[in-house]
Design a protein around this motif. Structure first.
Motif, short mmCIF file in Angstrom:
data_model
loop_
_atom_site.label_atom_id
_atom_site.label_comp_id
_atom_site.label_asym_id
_atom_site.label_seq_id
_atom_site.Cartn_x
_atom_site.Cartn_y
_atom_site.Cartn_z
N PRO A 142 -9.02 -3.12 6.30
CA PRO A 142 -7.82 -3.14 5.46
C PRO A 142 -6.97 -1.89 5.64
O PRO A 142 -7.45 -0.86 6.10
CB PRO A 142 -8.37 -3.26 4.06
N GLN A 143 -5.70 -2.00 5.26
CA GLN A 143 -4.77 -0.88 5.31
C GLN A 143 -4.43 -0.42 3.90
O GLN A 143 -4.38 -1.23 2.97
CB GLN A 143 -3.47 -1.28 6.00
N ASN A 144 -4.16 0.88 3.76
CA ASN A 144 -3.61 1.38 2.51
C ASN A 144 -2.12 1.07 2.49
O ASN A 144 -1.38 1.52 3.37
CB ASN A 144 -3.81 2.90 2.39
N VAL A 145 -1.68 0.30 1.54
CA VAL A 145 -0.27 -0.08 1.45
C VAL A 145 0.25 0.29 0.06
O VAL A 145 -0.20 -0.25 -0.95
CB VAL A 145 -0.08 -1.58 1.70
N GLY A 146 1.21 1.24 0.04
CA GLY A 146 1.79 1.68 -1.22
C GLY A 146 3.14 1.05 -1.47
O GLY A 146 3.40 -0.10 -1.09
N SER A 147 4.06 1.83 -2.06
CA SER A 147 5.35 1.29 -2.49
C SER A 147 6.42 1.45 -1.43
O SER A 147 7.60 1.28 -1.72
CB SER A 147 5.77 1.97 -3.79
N THR A 148 6.03 1.78 -0.19
CA THR A 148 6.95 1.78 0.95
C THR A 148 6.56 0.65 1.89
O THR A 148 5.38 0.48 2.20
CB THR A 148 6.89 3.13 1.70
N ASP A 149 7.54 -0.11 2.33
CA ASP A 149 7.24 -1.24 3.23
C ASP A 149 6.46 -0.78 4.46
O ASP A 149 6.82 0.21 5.11
CB ASP A 149 8.54 -1.90 3.70
N ILE A 150 5.40 -1.51 4.77
CA ILE A 150 4.64 -1.31 6.00
C ILE A 150 4.72 -2.60 6.80
O ILE A 150 4.44 -3.69 6.29
CB ILE A 150 3.18 -0.94 5.70
N SER A 151 5.12 -2.48 8.07
CA SER A 151 5.21 -3.63 8.95
C SER A 151 4.09 -3.55 9.97
O SER A 151 3.89 -2.51 10.61
CB SER A 151 6.57 -3.67 9.66
N SER A 152 3.36 -4.64 10.13
CA SER A 152 2.26 -4.69 11.08
C SER A 152 2.35 -5.95 11.92
O SER A 152 2.81 -7.00 11.44
CB SER A 152 0.91 -4.67 10.35
N SER A 153 1.93 -5.83 13.17
CA SER A 153 1.93 -6.97 14.09
C SER A 153 0.54 -7.10 14.69
O SER A 153 -0.09 -6.10 15.04
CB SER A 153 2.97 -6.79 15.20
N TRP A 154 0.09 -8.33 14.83
CA TRP A 154 -1.22 -8.60 15.41
C TRP A 154 -1.07 -9.63 16.53
O TRP A 154 -0.33 -10.61 16.39
CB TRP A 154 -2.18 -9.16 14.36
N THR A 155 -1.76 -9.41 17.63
CA THR A 155 -1.82 -10.36 18.72
C THR A 155 -3.21 -10.98 18.73
O THR A 155 -4.21 -10.27 18.79
CB THR A 155 -1.54 -9.69 20.07
N LEU A 156 -3.26 -12.31 18.65
CA LEU A 156 -4.55 -12.98 18.61
C LEU A 156 -5.11 -13.12 20.02
O LEU A 156 -4.42 -13.59 20.92
CB LEU A 156 -4.41 -14.36 17.97
N PRO A 157 -6.35 -12.70 20.22
CA PRO A 157 -6.95 -12.85 21.55
C PRO A 157 -7.28 -14.30 21.83
O PRO A 157 -7.54 -15.09 20.92
CB PRO A 157 -8.22 -12.00 21.44
#
Length: 661
Positions: free
Chosen positions: A599-614
């Protein structure tokens, strides 16, 4: 022209429906080709390699090809030894400096041979007997040719025996020599660098089916009366040219001709490479609609680069072109709309009720089409004809459109993309927003609060069974955490009912007494976005999620989080797991792989993440009643040991990107 009574007559619409929509070809390997057979792009035959020698074993034999108008034509061709008859011959790929050895076994009823135009080294031959242009293999005999691949480039190999007849019958193929500079260069020049995933070969030929029928039956024929009726790209005529490589509909014609691009991006602005060869007896004017190509070479030799909207490919000639797509205007219906109104779909005509148009003029968007109209468009991509401009060649036995044509497909940047069409909350309650808030990164959010209920009676510190006013909105399977005042409890039984079995004093808190009416709050939110319409066979699936978490569960502003940031995990539904993905704890939910680590720590600032599925996307695209569906779940949890604090989850953007087949 020979009739094939066992072949079902196919309509244009049926062909289009069966046509694959392409995925990029894998990069060539060090042995001069990709080992896998991709649905689109140039397919190399690498032969066998021993040191600096590369050997190919070919058989000259007879077979038939199918045409889009329901007929078949008798052909001669070169095929891999021990393999299936194919037309045209295999694409022989070698590396610059290698010694190339080609063994030819002749299973035809007359002598034949191979010549290799454009090679600057002497082609030596063993076995066979001298012919007019080269050493020939008699009927039932064999011959071996050898030479050094000295110059990189695109070349033709073809019969050197009775060439007017035998090349017309199909004895031809392509030879590609890759430069020592690398597999992503066409020639030994930095300006010829291209994207290996976008390498295409278009081999042009023409067929007089009457002559072929005469050869098949042993009847006399007159080459002076030659009248070509079929005009082919890679041994196929449009619309068969847009079928995948290796299509089961065309067992003897393995090579497709669809060209597929994406707009250039800051991270990859390398163009596509289109290798063109004309093995026919006449010249062919060829051009793309909607774009220009840059010619870099002719006959395996570099020339001064020139831009072309159309170019005549001479008989026996090879030409190499770079093709890039720059989305200069970048029209967008929201932020950069077209300056003129578009025609209503009712004012458009769709021939045969079938179209490649998406219903929207914007790249990557789909719009409305008339009821009953079938669209072959997967995700708002654009299609342009890429064809011979001699219109008699854009036919199948004089019936248009067909023949020497294919399509240029432009996908949205990054691939086809989709936005969530619906949401479902598995643990929590909706605070604000709708699924449309997830369509783009802006100031509109889809907001979910942890679910709450109340205790109908007082609670002692020793109780391990408690009742709640309602279990709606809490997970119905699996263990999960809730809080009452400052105590955290773990629900281990009775999920989905109003009587829970609980473990007391969890996560560093102490068991305590609580008064009647105390609020019971979940420590996590679980919700998913659902995407529809993803075609079966899609690949290279990527997931993008952007969001934040805020303190408090009321109000319209995001109160800042500064400590004890919520832990967020984004998951995807694996439909191959029998347990499915109906609840927050279903076994089908699979955590998306790093990076980023979850998991990621996500606060009150937008966090954008991208995942590529193998691996293939097939496990994540639903079938049956869930056909074409992809589900993305966001699980967020937060607690503080001494005083668990309330929070809300705000989703700003959720999308998927993929390559449609």
């Amino acid at each position: 022209m020979t009739s094939n009574s066992s072949r079902i007559r196919r309509s244009l619409a049926g062909l289009v429906l069966a046509a694959g929509l392409l995925v990029p070809v894998a990069s060539p390997s060090a042995d001069a080709r990709s080992e896998a057979v991709p649905p689109i792009g140039m397919i190399c035959t690498a032969g066998t390699s021993a040191g600096s020698t590369r050997t190919f074993d070919l058989v000259a034999s007879a077979g038939t090809i199918d045409t889009p108008d329901g007929n078949s034509v008798f052909m001669w061709s070169y095929s891999p030894a021990g393999g299936h008859f194919q037309s045209p011959g295999p694409v022989l790929c070698a590396n610059q400096g290698e010694s190339v050895v080609v063994h030819l076994q002749n299973n035809l009823p007359e002598a034949t041979s191979i010549v290799f135009p454009g090679q600057d080294a002497t082609v030596a031959a063993t076995g066979g007997a001298p012919g007019l242009l080269t050493t020939e293999a008699a009927a039932g005999g064999s011959v071996t040719y050898s030479f050094t691949a000295g110059q990189p480039g695109t070349y033709l190999y073809e019969s050197g025996t009775d060439i007017a007849k035998q090349i017309e019958m199909g004895l031809a193929g392509a030879l590609v020599v890759r430069p020592t500079l690398g597999a992503d260069f066409a020639y030994a020049d930095a300006n010829t660098r291209f994207a290996p995933a976008r390498e295409y070969l278009l081999l042009l030929s023409d067929i007089d089916s009457d002559l072929h029928h005469a050869v098949e039956t042993g009847a006399p024929y007159d080459l002076n009366a030659l009248r070509n009726r079929y005009f082919s790209i890679n041994g196929r005529e449009f619309p068969d040219t847009i079928q995948d490589n290796g299509s089961a509909l065309l067992p003897n014609q393995p090579y497709g001709g669809l060209v597929r691009l994406q707009p250039n991006s800051p991270t990859d602005n390398r163009p596509a490479l289109i290798r063109m060869i004309n093995v026919g007896a006449v010249n062919h004017p060829f051009h793309p609609h909607g774009n220009h190509t840059t010619e870099i070479a002719q006959d395996g030799r570099l020339i001064a680069s020139t831009e072309h909207f159309g170019e005549t490919i001479g008989s026996g000639q090879t030409e190499d072109f770079l093709l890039r797509w720059d989305d200069t205007d970048n029209w967008n219906p929201t932020t950069n709309p077209l300056p003129v109104a578009q025609p209503n779909y009712r004012n458009l005509f769709f021939k045969d009720g079938n179209t490649w148009y998406s219903g929207s003029p914007y790249l990557g968007y789909k719009g409305t089409l008339p009821v009953g109209t079938t669209s072959q468009n997967a995700c708002g991509e654009w299609y342009f004809p890429l064809h011979s401009h001699a219109l008699n060649e854009f036919t199948n036995y004089d019936q248009g459109f067909g023949g020497m044509g294919t399509l240029l497909r432009v996908d949205p940047a990054g691939g086809c993309f989709g936005s969530a069409t619906s949401t479902s909350i598995l643990g929590g309650t909706l605070k604000s927003g709708s699924v449309t808030a997830l369509g783009q990164a802006d100031g509109t959010y889809y907001q979910v609060n942890p679910k709450t209920t109340t205790r109908p009676t007082a609670t002692t510190a020793a109780q391990t069974s408690i009742t709640v006013a309602s279990a709606a909105g809490f997970p119905i399977t699996g263990s999960y955490f809730v809080r009452i005042d400052n105590e955290v409890l773990q629900v281990t039984g009775g999920q989905g009912t109003t009587t829970w079995t609980v473990s007391r004093g969890q996560l560093g808190t102490a068991a305590a007494s609580h008064v009647s009416g105390s609020v019971v709050t979940g420590l996590a939110t679980d919700w998913y976005g659902s995407f529809g319409g993803v075609p079966a066979g899609s690949s290279n699936l990527k997931v993008v999620y952007q969001g934040r978490n805020c303190t408090g569960t009321t109000g319209t502003t995001c109160a800042a989080l500064t400590t004890n940031l919520p832990q967020q995990t984004v998951k995807i539904c694996n439909w191959t797991v029998p347990a499915g993905c109906s609840t927050a704890t279903s076994a089908g939910w699979t955590t998306l792989p790093a990076p980023p680590t979850q998991p990621q720590n996500v606060g009150s600032t937008d966090i954008s993440s991208s995942w590529t599925l193998p691996g293939p996307a097939s496990a994540y695209v639903g079938t049956g009643s869930y056909a074409g569906q992809v589900r993305i779940l966001v699980h967020t949890q937060r607690w503080t040991a001494s005083a668990p604090a309330a929070f809300s989850t705000w989703g700003d953007l959720m999308k998927i990107v993929y390559d449609a087949p």
